[in-house]
Design a protein around this motif. Sequence first.
Motif, PDB file in Angstrom:
ATOM      1  N   ASN A   1       0.797  -1.222   0.000  1.00 33.40           N
ATOM      2  CA  ASN A   1       0.000   0.000   0.000  1.00 33.40           C
ATOM      3  C   ASN A   1       0.835   1.280   0.000  1.00 33.40           C
ATOM      4  O   ASN A   1       0.332   2.335  -0.366  1.00 33.40           O
ATOM      5  N   TYR A   2       2.101   1.170   0.392  1.00 32.90           N
ATOM      6  CA  TYR A   2       2.937   2.377   0.485  1.00 32.90           C
ATOM      7  C   TYR A   2       4.208   2.290  -0.350  1.00 32.90           C
ATOM      8  O   TYR A   2       5.045   3.166  -0.270  1.00 32.90           O
ATOM      9  N   ASN A   3       4.315   1.229  -1.137  1.00 26.54           N
ATOM     10  CA  ASN A   3       5.476   1.078  -2.013  1.00 26.54           C
ATOM     11  C   ASN A   3       6.787   1.236  -1.233  1.00 26.54           C
ATOM     12  O   ASN A   3       7.697   1.972  -1.631  1.00 26.54           O
ATOM     13  N   LEU A   4       6.858   0.553  -0.101  1.00 27.36           N
ATOM     14  CA  LEU A   4       8.029   0.632   0.766  1.00 27.36           C
ATOM     15  C   LEU A   4       9.015  -0.480   0.428  1.00 27.36           C
ATOM     16  O   LEU A   4       8.632  -1.607   0.102  1.00 27.36           O
ATOM     17  N   ASN A   5      10.289  -0.170   0.532  1.00 26.49           N
ATOM     18  CA  ASN A   5      11.344  -1.159   0.268  1.00 26.49           C
ATOM     19  C   ASN A   5      11.370  -2.185   1.392  1.00 26.49           C
ATOM     20  O   ASN A   5      11.306  -1.841   2.568  1.00 26.49           O
ATOM     21  N   SER A   6      11.501  -3.457   1.044  1.00 27.52           N
ATOM     22  CA  SER A   6      11.517  -4.519   2.056  1.00 27.52           C
ATOM     23  C   SER A   6      12.698  -4.378   3.011  1.00 27.52           C
ATOM     24  O   SER A   6      12.666  -4.881   4.139  1.00 27.52           O
ATOM     25  N   GLY A   7      13.741  -3.687   2.554  1.00 27.35           N
ATOM     26  CA  GLY A   7      14.950  -3.565   3.372  1.00 27.35           C
ATOM     27  C   GLY A   7      14.760  -2.722   4.620  1.00 27.35           C
ATOM     28  O   GLY A   7      15.601  -2.781   5.536  1.00 27.35           O
ATOM     29  N   ILE A   8      13.696  -1.925   4.686  1.00 32.95           N
ATOM     30  CA  ILE A   8      13.515  -1.081   5.878  1.00 32.95           C
ATOM     31  C   ILE A   8      12.779  -1.819   6.990  1.00 32.95           C
ATOM     32  O   ILE A   8      12.643  -1.296   8.094  1.00 32.95           O
ATOM     33  N   PHE A   9      12.304  -3.046   6.717  1.00 32.90           N
ATOM     34  CA  PHE A   9      11.534  -3.783   7.724  1.00 32.90           C
ATOM     35  C   PHE A   9      12.435  -4.675   8.572  1.00 32.90           C
ATOM     36  O   PHE A   9      13.334  -5.356   8.059  1.00 32.90           O
ATOM     37  N   ASN A  10      12.159  -4.662   9.854  1.00 35.38           N
ATOM     38  CA  ASN A  10      12.781  -5.591  10.795  1.00 35.38           C
ATOM     39  C   ASN A  10      11.656  -6.418  11.413  1.00 35.38           C
ATOM     40  O   ASN A  10      10.900  -5.917  12.244  1.00 35.38           O
ATOM     41  N   VAL A  11      11.536  -7.682  10.968  1.00 32.24           N
ATOM     42  CA  VAL A  11      10.398  -8.516  11.365  1.00 32.24           C
ATOM     43  C   VAL A  11      10.861  -9.568  12.374  1.00 32.24           C
ATOM     44  O   VAL A  11      11.877 -10.241  12.172  1.00 32.24           O
ATOM     45  N   SER A  12      10.092  -9.692  13.459  1.00 28.95           N
ATOM     46  CA  SER A  12      10.379 -10.719  14.467  1.00 28.95           C
ATOM     47  C   SER A  12       9.065 -11.217  15.046  1.00 28.95           C
ATOM     48  O   SER A  12       8.000 -10.652  14.780  1.00 28.95           O
ATOM     49  N   TRP A  13       9.111 -12.279  15.840  1.00 36.49           N
ATOM     50  CA  TRP A  13       7.919 -12.835  16.463  1.00 36.49           C
ATOM     51  C   TRP A  13       8.297 -13.488  17.779  1.00 36.49           C
ATOM     52  O   TRP A  13       9.415 -13.955  17.968  1.00 36.49           O
ATOM     53  N   LYS A  14       7.353 -13.504  18.719  1.00 30.51           N
ATOM     54  CA  LYS A  14       7.632 -13.990  20.075  1.00 30.51           C
ATOM     55  C   LYS A  14       6.840 -15.245  20.432  1.00 30.51           C
ATOM     56  O   LYS A  14       7.046 -15.808  21.505  1.00 30.51           O
ATOM     57  N   GLY A  15       5.916 -15.659  19.583  1.00 33.20           N
ATOM     58  CA  GLY A  15       5.108 -16.819  19.925  1.00 33.20           C
ATOM     59  C   GLY A  15       4.106 -16.476  21.008  1.00 33.20           C
ATOM     60  O   GLY A  15       3.538 -15.384  21.038  1.00 33.20           O
TER      61      GLY A  15
END
Length: 480
Positions: A265-279
Amino acid sequence: MKITTLYIISLLFGIFSTQSNAQTYSNYGIKITETKAECTGNSLYITLDIDLSGIDIKSRDGLILTPIVHSKGQELELPLVFLSGKNKYKAIQRSETFGNQIPKPFFMIRIGKDTPRNIHYSYTLPYQPWMENSGIFLKEELSGCADCKKAEFIIQLLSQIRLPLEPPLVAYITPPVETVKSRKFEGKAYLDFPTGKSVVLPSFSKNPEELQKIRNMINEIKDNRYAAITSIDLTGFASPEGPSILNERLSKDRSFALQKYLQTNYNLNSGIFNVSWKGEDWEGLKKEIIASNSRYKEALLDIIDSSVTGSTKNAQIKNLFKGSDYRMLLDKYYTRLRRVEYTLNYTIKAFSVTEGIEILKTAPSQMSLNEMFLVANTYPTGSKEFNDVFDIAVHNYPLDPIANINAGAVEILKNNLSQAHRYLDKYTENPQAWNNLGVLYMMEGNYEKAERFFRKAYPVNKKEAAHNLKQLRYHKLMKK
């Protein structure tokens, strides 16, 4: 020369003067009814009211009254008053000059039936630093017919001259320069997903409201010509019901689903994302239960704090609850655990002082404290514009010590002492606040606390603390 006893008189201190209304008696029937020493600017004004109604000198004698400003090691004689008996006065007139007898007097008065009852002596001289804490004395010299000194007496009229009280000096702290003005928005997205789906559906359940919060943040940054997004952190969480392996995957899928939505939706570069998860979010559940009034609180907390696996904890919780109570647990507490926490990190360009003056009016949150400080200093210290900048600064940085200490200084000079306390009382252990705390307590009359803070502040704010300690001494003397 013979010096008699020194008569010490009581003092009444005004803010700009040192004054005595007590009567001081001369050895020749003269009374000094009032003495006043007033400092204004660079000048010292001295006045004496001299009562001659009881004067007692012989016709052939002359009495010389010389006011003296005296301090340790230094003194200055002021113009004298010459009180002459009848015969002495005639002798002086015949000579037409004082010659080597005495300097030209400030007052030359013949003692007789027409002698004025009172003399008002007034003299102005340049104030010099050595005069601080000096005393005013009156020297009396009696000369006879042969112009020889018969006796000399000194009477202390005023114990000290002191400078007028000056305003205390508050200390304004210059905030450090931000090399990079980094800012962030933080939030939590409670997104709903259809069973078996891991794609964000904008119109599903409560997703429209949750996504709108994120869109508002991103749009605010993208619409700001001074700001640029640097990174977006996404962290997924799951509630602990069901198998732990499934919950781990759900928290991961929620994070990546939100990343995909934002990129698309915002045409953002994937490189700016820091994705994590905690369960499974057991810590989140613990906080919810601690804050609750559930009748199962203690038992639930024992299960959550135990060392068994997540799946075992979930089974124990199921066994603890009966019927609809378990459904209430899922609906009331577990739903708040299923979320993606997000942080939008961005930077704002540095502003010149000229730019800052305009930005402060429209978007002060984009400015650093240092930029606000520089803008404040374009206005006269203590002016409304100057004070307003520090009010804006503490409003935008309410937890920043420097913003609070500077705002406290403003409130002190506005004599709003209660508000100054609200800004400064949090920082009694902060050396940068000590001078201003000292000023605050001095203005309230708590001189013991004020002195303690000024002495502690001296290594940090030498100029202000030294000035304030000096003024504090004057305040103490005025209270005596």
